[in-house]
Design a protein around this motif. Structure first.
Motif, PDB file in Angstrom:
ATOM      1  N   LYS A  48      -8.329   6.723  -4.784  1.00 25.27           N
ATOM      2  CA  LYS A  48      -8.961   5.567  -5.422  1.00 25.27           C
ATOM      3  C   LYS A  48      -8.391   5.369  -6.822  1.00 25.27           C
ATOM      4  O   LYS A  48      -8.242   6.327  -7.574  1.00 25.27           O
ATOM      5  CB  LYS A  48     -10.469   5.783  -5.500  1.00 25.27           C
ATOM      6  CG  LYS A  48     -11.239   4.605  -6.059  1.00 25.27           C
ATOM      7  CD  LYS A  48     -12.717   4.911  -6.200  1.00 25.27           C
ATOM      8  CE  LYS A  48     -13.341   5.123  -4.857  1.00 25.27           C
ATOM      9  NZ  LYS A  48     -14.810   5.272  -4.928  1.00 25.27           N
ATOM     10  N   ARG A  85       0.831  -1.212   0.000  1.00 22.96           N
ATOM     11  CA  ARG A  85       0.000   0.000   0.000  1.00 22.96           C
ATOM     12  C   ARG A  85       0.866   1.262   0.000  1.00 22.96           C
ATOM     13  O   ARG A  85       0.625   2.186  -0.776  1.00 22.96           O
ATOM     14  CB  ARG A  85      -0.938   0.013   1.211  1.00 22.96           C
ATOM     15  CG  ARG A  85      -2.154  -0.859   1.056  1.00 22.96           C
ATOM     16  CD  ARG A  85      -3.175  -0.603   2.152  1.00 22.96           C
ATOM     17  NE  ARG A  85      -2.630  -0.761   3.492  1.00 22.96           N
ATOM     18  CZ  ARG A  85      -2.574  -1.906   4.161  1.00 22.96           C
ATOM     19  NH1 ARG A  85      -3.012  -3.009   3.606  1.00 22.96           N
ATOM     20  NH2 ARG A  85      -2.073  -1.945   5.371  1.00 22.96           N
ATOM     21  N   VAL A 104     -15.310  -0.923  -0.776  1.00 27.09           N
ATOM     22  CA  VAL A 104     -13.977  -1.456  -0.576  1.00 27.09           C
ATOM     23  C   VAL A 104     -14.048  -2.907  -0.119  1.00 27.09           C
ATOM     24  O   VAL A 104     -13.328  -3.765  -0.623  1.00 27.09           O
ATOM     25  CB  VAL A 104     -13.194  -0.604   0.449  1.00 27.09           C
ATOM     26  CG1 VAL A 104     -11.857  -1.235   0.790  1.00 27.09           C
ATOM     27  CG2 VAL A 104     -13.011   0.814  -0.089  1.00 27.09           C
ATOM     28  N   TYR A 118      -9.853   2.185  -2.035  1.00 26.99           N
ATOM     29  CA  TYR A 118      -9.904   3.075  -0.878  1.00 26.99           C
ATOM     30  C   TYR A 118      -9.515   4.492  -1.277  1.00 26.99           C
ATOM     31  O   TYR A 118      -8.524   4.715  -1.965  1.00 26.99           O
ATOM     32  CB  TYR A 118      -8.969   2.561   0.217  1.00 26.99           C
ATOM     33  CG  TYR A 118      -8.945   3.445   1.438  1.00 26.99           C
ATOM     34  CD1 TYR A 118     -10.035   3.504   2.308  1.00 26.99           C
ATOM     35  CD2 TYR A 118      -7.844   4.248   1.709  1.00 26.99           C
ATOM     36  CE1 TYR A 118     -10.018   4.320   3.415  1.00 26.99           C
ATOM     37  CE2 TYR A 118      -7.815   5.069   2.825  1.00 26.99           C
ATOM     38  CZ  TYR A 118      -8.905   5.106   3.676  1.00 26.99           C
ATOM     39  OH  TYR A 118      -8.890   5.922   4.767  1.00 26.99           O
ATOM     40  N   ASN A 119     -10.315   5.449  -0.832  1.00 20.08           N
ATOM     41  CA  ASN A 119     -10.047   6.855  -1.096  1.00 20.08           C
ATOM     42  C   ASN A 119      -9.928   7.554   0.247  1.00 20.08           C
ATOM     43  O   ASN A 119     -10.919   7.745   0.934  1.00 20.08           O
ATOM     44  CB  ASN A 119     -11.180   7.457  -1.930  1.00 20.08           C
ATOM     45  CG  ASN A 119     -10.774   8.746  -2.591  1.00 20.08           C
ATOM     46  OD1 ASN A 119      -9.604   8.982  -2.842  1.00 20.08           O
ATOM     47  ND2 ASN A 119     -11.746   9.597  -2.880  1.00 20.08           N
ATOM     48  N   GLN A 164      -8.812  -3.938  -2.508  1.00 19.58           N
ATOM     49  CA  GLN A 164      -9.371  -3.100  -1.448  1.00 19.58           C
ATOM     50  C   GLN A 164      -8.583  -1.799  -1.322  1.00 19.58           C
ATOM     51  O   GLN A 164      -9.169  -0.713  -1.245  1.00 19.58           O
ATOM     52  CB  GLN A 164      -9.369  -3.854  -0.113  1.00 19.58           C
ATOM     53  CG  GLN A 164     -10.375  -4.968  -0.052  1.00 19.58           C
ATOM     54  CD  GLN A 164     -10.173  -5.890   1.138  1.00 19.58           C
ATOM     55  OE1 GLN A 164      -9.251  -5.726   1.936  1.00 19.58           O
ATOM     56  NE2 GLN A 164     -11.037  -6.883   1.255  1.00 19.58           N
ATOM     57  N   ALA A 165      -7.260  -1.900  -1.318  1.00 18.94           N
ATOM     58  CA  ALA A 165      -6.423  -0.698  -1.227  1.00 18.94           C
ATOM     59  C   ALA A 165      -6.620   0.185  -2.457  1.00 18.94           C
ATOM     60  O   ALA A 165      -6.590   1.414  -2.364  1.00 18.94           O
ATOM     61  CB  ALA A 165      -4.954  -1.088  -1.072  1.00 18.94           C
ATOM     62  N   GLU A 167     -14.318  -8.183  -4.462  1.00 20.19           N
ATOM     63  CA  GLU A 167     -13.930  -6.781  -4.633  1.00 20.19           C
ATOM     64  C   GLU A 167     -14.064  -6.346  -6.090  1.00 20.19           C
ATOM     65  O   GLU A 167     -14.355  -5.184  -6.365  1.00 20.19           O
ATOM     66  CB  GLU A 167     -12.494  -6.559  -4.141  1.00 20.19           C
ATOM     67  CG  GLU A 167     -12.335  -6.583  -2.637  1.00 20.19           C
ATOM     68  CD  GLU A 167     -12.466  -7.965  -1.985  1.00 20.19           C
ATOM     69  OE1 GLU A 167     -12.536  -8.024  -0.755  1.00 20.19           O
ATOM     70  OE2 GLU A 167     -12.511  -8.998  -2.709  1.00 20.19           O
TER      71      GLU A 167
END
Length: 194
Positions: A96, A50, A192, A89-90, A85-86, A138
């Motif tokens: 995102k 990440r 997410v 993510y925002n 998922q990462a 996802e």
């Protein structure tokens, strides 16, 4: 314009990742993890992915092969799930990504099922099997974001989907489509962790 792309894949599909990186002449900044992180701690590995690779990327290229489905009992999907998922993510220090799903040739028949006439609207719709038997949640949730009606238009989907053969003919087209989804209205409806 170059986009910062991260490639999410299962080890069995590494040759496709390498082909994208080494053989296609794509105008992109490759943010992919190419050297394994020296640890057995899954949380540490994902934190490094990440922080060092996904945090400033803008498009995640997700290779969809035989080993990337949610319901494969003997496959560990933790990394591709957490990478997506990462990507979705925002938040602080992370924007995102657009998600580009590339269906690998060995999955064409499992995903693309032709077309049929809809019993609800009477129109012909393409049958695309994006579900737990073909991808992780996802991806499937954000491809078929819940809505009213009998079919999904491109505006109703956050994830972009393309066959490998079409992608290699014009990779920038599909990378740009995924990038543009980041600012589309459907971007607000993503999840997410479905």
């Amino acid at each position: 314009m170059s986009h910062k792309c991260f490639i999410s894949f299962k080890t069995e599909d590494k040759k496709y990742k390498k082909y994208i990186q080494e053989d296609l002449k794509i105008d992109m900044i490759d943010k992919s993890l190419n050297t394994p992180i020296n640890s057995t701690d899954e949380d540490y590995i994902m934190r490094k992915i990440r922080e060092d690779y996904l945090s400033d990327s803008t498009v995640t290229i997700h290779l969809i092969g035989e080993y990337s489905a949610e319901n494969l009992l003997y496959e560990n999907q933790a990394y591709i799930k957490r990478e997506l998922q990462a990507s979705l993510y925002n938040g602080e220090n992370n924007t995102k990504n657009g998600i580009l799903g590339i269906v690998l040739p060995n999955m064409y028949d499992k995903i693309f099922k032709g077309s049929e006439v809809c019993s609800v609207c009477g129109k012909s719709h393409n049958i695309v099997c994006i579900n737990d038997s073909t991808v992780v949640k996802e991806f499937s949730y954000n491809y078929y974001i819940p809505k009213d009606g009998c079919s999904w238009s491109e505006e109703d989907r956050f994830c972009v989907l393309v066959k490998w053969n079409d992608f290699v003919k014009n990779p920038e087209l599909y990378i740009n489509k995924a990038f543009d989804k980041r600012s589309s209205l459907i971007s607000a409806k993503t999840k997410v962790r479905p």
